[in-house]
Design a protein around this motif. Structure first.
Motif, PDB file in Angstrom:
ATOM      1  N   VAL A   1       7.064  10.689  76.631  1.00 29.23           N
ATOM      2  CA  VAL A   1       8.375  10.717  77.271  1.00 29.23           C
ATOM      3  C   VAL A   1       8.238  11.426  78.614  1.00 29.23           C
ATOM      4  CG1 VAL A   1      10.779  11.447  77.030  1.00 29.23           C
ATOM      5  CG2 VAL A   1       9.466  10.810  75.007  1.00 29.23           C
ATOM      6  N   ARG A   2       8.768  10.799  79.649  1.00 26.93           N
ATOM      7  CA  ARG A   2       8.743  11.355  81.000  1.00 26.93           C
ATOM      8  C   ARG A   2      10.158  11.742  81.417  1.00 26.93           C
ATOM      9  NH1 ARG A   2       4.485   8.071  80.611  1.00 26.93           N
ATOM     10  NH2 ARG A   2       2.762   8.136  82.057  1.00 26.93           N
TER      11      ARG A   2
ATOM     12  N   HIS B   1       7.392   4.278  78.583  1.00 26.06           N
ATOM     13  CA  HIS B   1       6.626   3.133  79.053  1.00 26.06           C
ATOM     14  C   HIS B   1       7.196   1.895  78.367  1.00 26.06           C
ATOM     15  CE1 HIS B   1       3.127   0.475  79.545  1.00 26.06           C
ATOM     16  NE2 HIS B   1       2.927   1.180  80.637  1.00 26.06           N
ATOM     17  N   GLU B   2       7.021   0.745  78.976  1.00 26.76           N
ATOM     18  CA  GLU B   2       7.592  -0.495  78.436  1.00 26.76           C
ATOM     19  C   GLU B   2       7.104  -0.783  77.017  1.00 26.76           C
ATOM     20  OE1 GLU B   2       7.451  -5.083  79.825  1.00 26.76           O
ATOM     21  OE2 GLU B   2       7.736  -3.592  81.406  1.00 26.76           O
ATOM     22  N   GLN B   3       5.819  -0.569  76.753  1.00 28.12           N
ATOM     23  CA  GLN B   3       5.277  -0.788  75.410  1.00 28.12           C
ATOM     24  C   GLN B   3       5.839   0.215  74.413  1.00 28.12           C
ATOM     25  OE1 GLN B   3       1.068  -0.565  76.097  1.00 28.12           O
ATOM     26  NE2 GLN B   3       0.853  -2.781  76.066  1.00 28.12           N
TER      27      GLN B   3
ATOM     28  N   PHE C   1       8.774   1.717  74.559  1.00 22.17           N
ATOM     29  CA  PHE C   1      10.167   1.369  74.273  1.00 22.17           C
ATOM     30  C   PHE C   1      10.240   0.185  73.311  1.00 22.17           C
ATOM     31  CE2 PHE C   1      14.266  -0.629  75.005  1.00 22.17           C
ATOM     32  CZ  PHE C   1      15.107   0.466  74.889  1.00 22.17           C
ATOM     33  N   SER C   2       9.368  -0.812  73.487  1.00 24.73           N
ATOM     34  CA  SER C   2       9.402  -1.968  72.580  1.00 24.73           C
ATOM     35  C   SER C   2       8.957  -1.576  71.176  1.00 24.73           C
ATOM     36  CB  SER C   2       8.550  -3.105  73.135  1.00 24.73           C
ATOM     37  OG  SER C   2       7.196  -2.741  73.159  1.00 24.73           O
ATOM     38  N   ARG C   3       7.989  -0.671  71.043  1.00 27.51           N
ATOM     39  CA  ARG C   3       7.592  -0.186  69.712  1.00 27.51           C
ATOM     40  C   ARG C   3       8.735   0.555  69.043  1.00 27.51           C
ATOM     41  NH1 ARG C   3       2.196   1.930  72.172  1.00 27.51           N
ATOM     42  NH2 ARG C   3       0.912   0.083  71.949  1.00 27.51           N
ATOM     43  N   LEU C   4       9.378   1.423  69.809  1.00 25.96           N
ATOM     44  CA  LEU C   4      10.509   2.174  69.276  1.00 25.96           C
ATOM     45  C   LEU C   4      11.645   1.230  68.884  1.00 25.96           C
ATOM     46  CD1 LEU C   4      11.544   5.014  68.695  1.00 25.96           C
ATOM     47  CD2 LEU C   4      12.337   5.126  71.045  1.00 25.96           C
ATOM     48  N   ALA C   5      11.909   0.226  69.703  1.00 28.31           N
ATOM     49  CA  ALA C   5      12.952  -0.759  69.396  1.00 28.31           C
ATOM     50  C   ALA C   5      12.595  -1.549  68.135  1.00 28.31           C
ATOM     51  CB  ALA C   5      13.137  -1.703  70.574  1.00 28.31           C
TER      52      ALA C   5
ATOM     53  N   PHE D   1      19.307  12.803  69.609  1.00 25.95           N
ATOM     54  CA  PHE D   1      19.036  12.924  71.035  1.00 25.95           C
ATOM     55  C   PHE D   1      18.899  11.552  71.663  1.00 25.95           C
ATOM     56  CE2 PHE D   1      15.018  13.491  68.863  1.00 25.95           C
ATOM     57  CZ  PHE D   1      14.121  12.720  69.563  1.00 25.95           C
ATOM     58  N   PHE D   2      19.129  11.532  72.978  1.00 28.26           N
ATOM     59  CA  PHE D   2      19.125  10.295  73.741  1.00 28.26           C
ATOM     60  C   PHE D   2      17.912  10.281  74.659  1.00 28.26           C
ATOM     61  CE2 PHE D   2      20.330   7.495  77.231  1.00 28.26           C
ATOM     62  CZ  PHE D   2      20.832   6.412  76.534  1.00 28.26           C
ATOM     63  N   ILE D   3      17.232   9.140  74.713  1.00 35.41           N
ATOM     64  CA  ILE D   3      16.090   8.964  75.615  1.00 35.41           C
ATOM     65  C   ILE D   3      16.418   7.817  76.555  1.00 35.41           C
ATOM     66  CG2 ILE D   3      13.645   8.422  75.805  1.00 35.41           C
ATOM     67  CD1 ILE D   3      13.255   9.498  73.008  1.00 35.41           C
ATOM     68  N   PHE D   4      16.422   8.099  77.850  1.00 34.41           N
ATOM     69  CA  PHE D   4      16.660   7.044  78.827  1.00 34.41           C
ATOM     70  C   PHE D   4      15.489   6.076  78.840  1.00 34.41           C
ATOM     71  CE2 PHE D   4      19.699  10.131  80.303  1.00 34.41           C
ATOM     72  CZ  PHE D   4      20.742   9.346  80.752  1.00 34.41           C
ATOM     73  N   ARG D   5      15.780   4.816  79.121  1.00 32.74           N
ATOM     74  CA  ARG D   5      14.767   3.767  79.056  1.00 32.74           C
ATOM     75  C   ARG D   5      13.641   3.977  80.062  1.00 32.74           C
ATOM     76  NH1 ARG D   5      15.916  -2.368  77.779  1.00 32.74           N
ATOM     77  NH2 ARG D   5      13.776  -3.091  77.715  1.00 32.74           N
ATOM     78  N   ASP D   6      13.943   4.508  81.236  1.00 31.55           N
ATOM     79  CA  ASP D   6      12.883   4.704  82.222  1.00 31.55           C
ATOM     80  C   ASP D   6      12.006   5.906  81.898  1.00 31.55           C
ATOM     81  OD1 ASP D   6      14.734   6.683  82.959  1.00 31.55           O
ATOM     82  OD2 ASP D   6      14.109   6.573  85.054  1.00 31.55           O
TER      83      ASP D   6
END
Length: 163
Positions: A26-27, A148-150, A152-156, A140-145
């Protein structure tokens, strides 16, 4: 016809255990600052318009703030990693600053701007948390940016499997 048995140097159990756990980094998010700035600017504009009749000034401020926010978001930079956690396919999360594992609940949500995670401690740690008096479920909330794209897709994928 002769069949030749091929010996594999990699054990299937090792492949499965490595593939079922993901390290999610997470960045810091630029969207977070932009959303808070937009809310602040919108509040100021509503106050300006409600107490005065300077609609032209409010319109100019709105356009300038939207242009500056869009320019701010378009600037790309390498953001440092602020935290990380381990996510399994079953929704178990181990945060990097805690030794306790959490279960991702089906109440977690995804949106175009990020994901809202709802976590409960695993059953082995539930008694320990009840004695500390912490409020659960942990959210907690994590913004999409921030992801990393991969990642976010794993988490989704994991959140959608939980439903």
């Amino acid at each position: 016809m002769k069949f030749v048995k091929i010996q594999s140097s990699t054990q299937w159990s090792n492949l499965y255990s490595n593939a079922s756990k993901y390290n999610i980094n997470v960045r810091s998010s630029r969207y977070k600052l932009a959303v808070y700035s937009f809310i602040g600017i919108l509040t100021c504009l509503v106050i300006l318009v409600s107490f005065t009749f300077h609609y032209n000034l409010a319109l100019v401020l709105a356009v300038l703030s939207l242009i500056s926010l869009s320019l701010f978001l378009s600037i790309g930079d390498n953001k440092p990693i602020t935290s990380s956690f381990i996510l399994t396919n079953t929704g178990v999360i181990v945060l990097d600053n805690e030794t306790i594992s959490y279960q991702l609940l089906a109440e977690s949500r995804l949106s175009f701007i990020g994901c809202w995670l709802v976590l409960m401690p695993n059953s082995s740690a539930s008694a320990q948390h009840r004695t500390h008096g912490k409020g659960y479920p942990k959210q907690f909330f994590i913004f999409r940016d921030s992801l990393h794209e991969q990642d976010f897709s794993r988490l989704a994928r994991v959140i959608n499997q939980l439903k």
